[in-house]
Motif scaffolding. Sequence first.
Motif, PDB file in Angstrom:
ATOM      1  N   GLU A  65       0.821  -1.213   0.000  1.00  0.00           N
ATOM      2  CA  GLU A  65       0.000   0.000   0.000  1.00  0.00           C
ATOM      3  C   GLU A  65       0.853   1.260   0.000  1.00  0.00           C
ATOM      4  O   GLU A  65       0.401   2.321  -0.434  1.00  0.00           O
ATOM      5  CB  GLU A  65      -0.958  -0.011   1.194  1.00  0.00           C
ATOM      6  CG  GLU A  65      -2.061  -1.048   1.049  1.00  0.00           C
ATOM      7  CD  GLU A  65      -3.189  -0.827   2.026  1.00  0.00           C
ATOM      8  OE1 GLU A  65      -4.117  -0.079   1.679  1.00  0.00           O
ATOM      9  OE2 GLU A  65      -3.132  -1.399   3.126  1.00  0.00           O
TER      10      GLU A  65
ATOM     11  N   SER B 202      -5.528  -0.918  -3.430  1.00  0.00           N
ATOM     12  CA  SER B 202      -5.492  -0.104  -2.213  1.00  0.00           C
ATOM     13  C   SER B 202      -6.454   1.060  -2.373  1.00  0.00           C
ATOM     14  O   SER B 202      -6.392   1.791  -3.365  1.00  0.00           O
ATOM     15  CB  SER B 202      -4.069   0.412  -1.960  1.00  0.00           C
ATOM     16  OG  SER B 202      -4.038   1.309  -0.864  1.00  0.00           O
TER      17      SER B 202
ATOM     18  N   ARG C 175      -8.511   4.526  -0.851  1.00  0.00           N
ATOM     19  CA  ARG C 175      -8.754   5.639   0.073  1.00  0.00           C
ATOM     20  C   ARG C 175     -10.074   6.270  -0.365  1.00  0.00           C
ATOM     21  O   ARG C 175     -10.143   6.939  -1.392  1.00  0.00           O
ATOM     22  CB  ARG C 175      -7.629   6.675   0.016  1.00  0.00           C
ATOM     23  CG  ARG C 175      -7.853   7.841   0.980  1.00  0.00           C
ATOM     24  CD  ARG C 175      -6.804   8.912   0.859  1.00  0.00           C
ATOM     25  NE  ARG C 175      -7.101  10.050   1.727  1.00  0.00           N
ATOM     26  CZ  ARG C 175      -6.420  11.201   1.734  1.00  0.00           C
ATOM     27  NH1 ARG C 175      -5.390  11.348   0.927  1.00  0.00           N
ATOM     28  NH2 ARG C 175      -6.769  12.172   2.551  1.00  0.00           N
TER      29      ARG C 175
ATOM     30  N   PRO D  93      -6.684  10.048   6.130  1.00  0.00           N
ATOM     31  CA  PRO D  93      -5.604   9.555   5.265  1.00  0.00           C
ATOM     32  C   PRO D  93      -5.546   8.034   5.143  1.00  0.00           C
ATOM     33  O   PRO D  93      -4.685   7.515   4.454  1.00  0.00           O
ATOM     34  CB  PRO D  93      -4.347  10.078   5.982  1.00  0.00           C
ATOM     35  CG  PRO D  93      -4.732  10.058   7.430  1.00  0.00           C
ATOM     36  CD  PRO D  93      -6.203  10.410   7.475  1.00  0.00           C
ATOM     37  N   TRP D  94      -6.453   7.320   5.806  1.00  0.00           N
ATOM     38  CA  TRP D  94      -6.350   5.870   5.871  1.00  0.00           C
ATOM     39  C   TRP D  94      -6.553   5.231   4.507  1.00  0.00           C
ATOM     40  O   TRP D  94      -7.367   5.657   3.703  1.00  0.00           O
ATOM     41  CB  TRP D  94      -7.394   5.300   6.841  1.00  0.00           C
ATOM     42  CG  TRP D  94      -7.375   5.957   8.178  1.00  0.00           C
ATOM     43  CD1 TRP D  94      -6.281   6.378   8.881  1.00  0.00           C
ATOM     44  CD2 TRP D  94      -8.515   6.296   8.979  1.00  0.00           C
ATOM     45  NE1 TRP D  94      -6.660   6.948  10.071  1.00  0.00           N
ATOM     46  CE2 TRP D  94      -8.029   6.903  10.156  1.00  0.00           C
ATOM     47  CE3 TRP D  94      -9.882   6.120   8.817  1.00  0.00           C
ATOM     48  CZ2 TRP D  94      -8.870   7.362  11.170  1.00  0.00           C
ATOM     49  CZ3 TRP D  94     -10.725   6.577   9.824  1.00  0.00           C
ATOM     50  CH2 TRP D  94     -10.220   7.188  10.984  1.00  0.00           C
ATOM     51  N   ARG D  95      -5.796   4.161   4.270  1.00  0.00           N
ATOM     52  CA  ARG D  95      -5.974   3.326   3.095  1.00  0.00           C
ATOM     53  C   ARG D  95      -6.313   1.912   3.561  1.00  0.00           C
ATOM     54  O   ARG D  95      -5.959   1.509   4.669  1.00  0.00           O
ATOM     55  CB  ARG D  95      -4.730   3.289   2.212  1.00  0.00           C
ATOM     56  CG  ARG D  95      -4.185   4.645   1.801  1.00  0.00           C
ATOM     57  CD  ARG D  95      -3.166   4.501   0.691  1.00  0.00           C
ATOM     58  NE  ARG D  95      -3.832   4.081  -0.549  1.00  0.00           N
ATOM     59  CZ  ARG D  95      -4.353   4.932  -1.439  1.00  0.00           C
ATOM     60  NH1 ARG D  95      -4.250   6.241  -1.238  1.00  0.00           N
ATOM     61  NH2 ARG D  95      -4.944   4.490  -2.526  1.00  0.00           N
TER      62      ARG D  95
ATOM     63  N   CYS E  46      -4.143   1.974  -7.079  1.00  0.00           N
ATOM     64  CA  CYS E  46      -4.498   2.953  -6.046  1.00  0.00           C
ATOM     65  C   CYS E  46      -5.808   3.627  -6.446  1.00  0.00           C
ATOM     66  O   CYS E  46      -5.856   4.357  -7.443  1.00  0.00           O
ATOM     67  CB  CYS E  46      -3.402   3.996  -5.887  1.00  0.00           C
ATOM     68  SG  CYS E  46      -1.753   3.306  -5.583  1.00  0.00           S
TER      69      CYS E  46
ATOM     70  N   ASP F 115      -8.458   6.337  -5.368  1.00  0.00           N
ATOM     71  CA  ASP F 115      -8.549   7.483  -4.468  1.00  0.00           C
ATOM     72  C   ASP F 115      -9.770   8.329  -4.779  1.00  0.00           C
ATOM     73  O   ASP F 115      -9.990   8.720  -5.939  1.00  0.00           O
ATOM     74  CB  ASP F 115      -7.301   8.359  -4.605  1.00  0.00           C
ATOM     75  CG  ASP F 115      -6.058   7.683  -4.061  1.00  0.00           C
ATOM     76  OD1 ASP F 115      -5.797   7.832  -2.859  1.00  0.00           O
ATOM     77  OD2 ASP F 115      -5.356   7.000  -4.828  1.00  0.00           O
TER      78      ASP F 115
END
Length: 235
Positions: free
Chosen positions: A82, A107, A109, A115-117, A149, A151
């Motif tokens: 991550e 991963s 968010r 800010p957690w993933r 990722c 986001d």
Amino acid sequence: MDQVDERVSRRRTLIWSGVLATLLVGFLGAAAFLFVRLTDIPPAVPRGRPPLGPPPSFPVIEGAATGPRAAATPVRSPDDLERVCQSWYYPGAPKYRGKAPHPILISVRDRLDVPWRSARTLNRTAFAGSAAQRKAWAPKPAQTQLVACLDLIGAGLKIRSCEVDDPKTPTLQLKEGRYRLTVYEVATREKVAESNLTGKDRTCPWVAVTGPDRTLYSAVDDDQLYRALRKKVES
């Protein structure tokens, strides 16, 4: 607006707010204080010393001052992978080349205010298919070639109101979640693919984690992720 969209959802959503985070930080702080008092350990950082760099458990290879940073330790866990979403890469990891499958970790968010993933597995794809699919979509960390990722980057139109277990804010607005999906090679952090997605899961969640931002966002479902990543993983 359609009556369904105007109607407040009857599903009750449990909200974990910043209060929980505050209590957890307080508990950990108290535990650390008691440990220091009992063991009589002097302060680890003398006054006036500049802040320390990355923790010893995650060292940096010399020469990587800016941009992506090379880890001096191998991939050992999903948490290591991550960090690829946070500008780290692992030179000793398998390269993204050769025949498929190309093992991947996803991963996520999904909040703007925290800010957690978290790692996400496409369970139906990984565990209801062949051994090759399991190797590709639920790989061992050390065998992973790619990290995707996902986001949250903003909100779109309002979808509905969701009832929540919070007397101060009995309803929260559910809006379209807009996301950026970026795929990196673990060994180099070279960008392999990038796309934008709008979450298709428009239902009120059973459990929601919120911070200062009290908005809920539609989630990207498994089918969306599979369609967006399939060619890179299985071709």
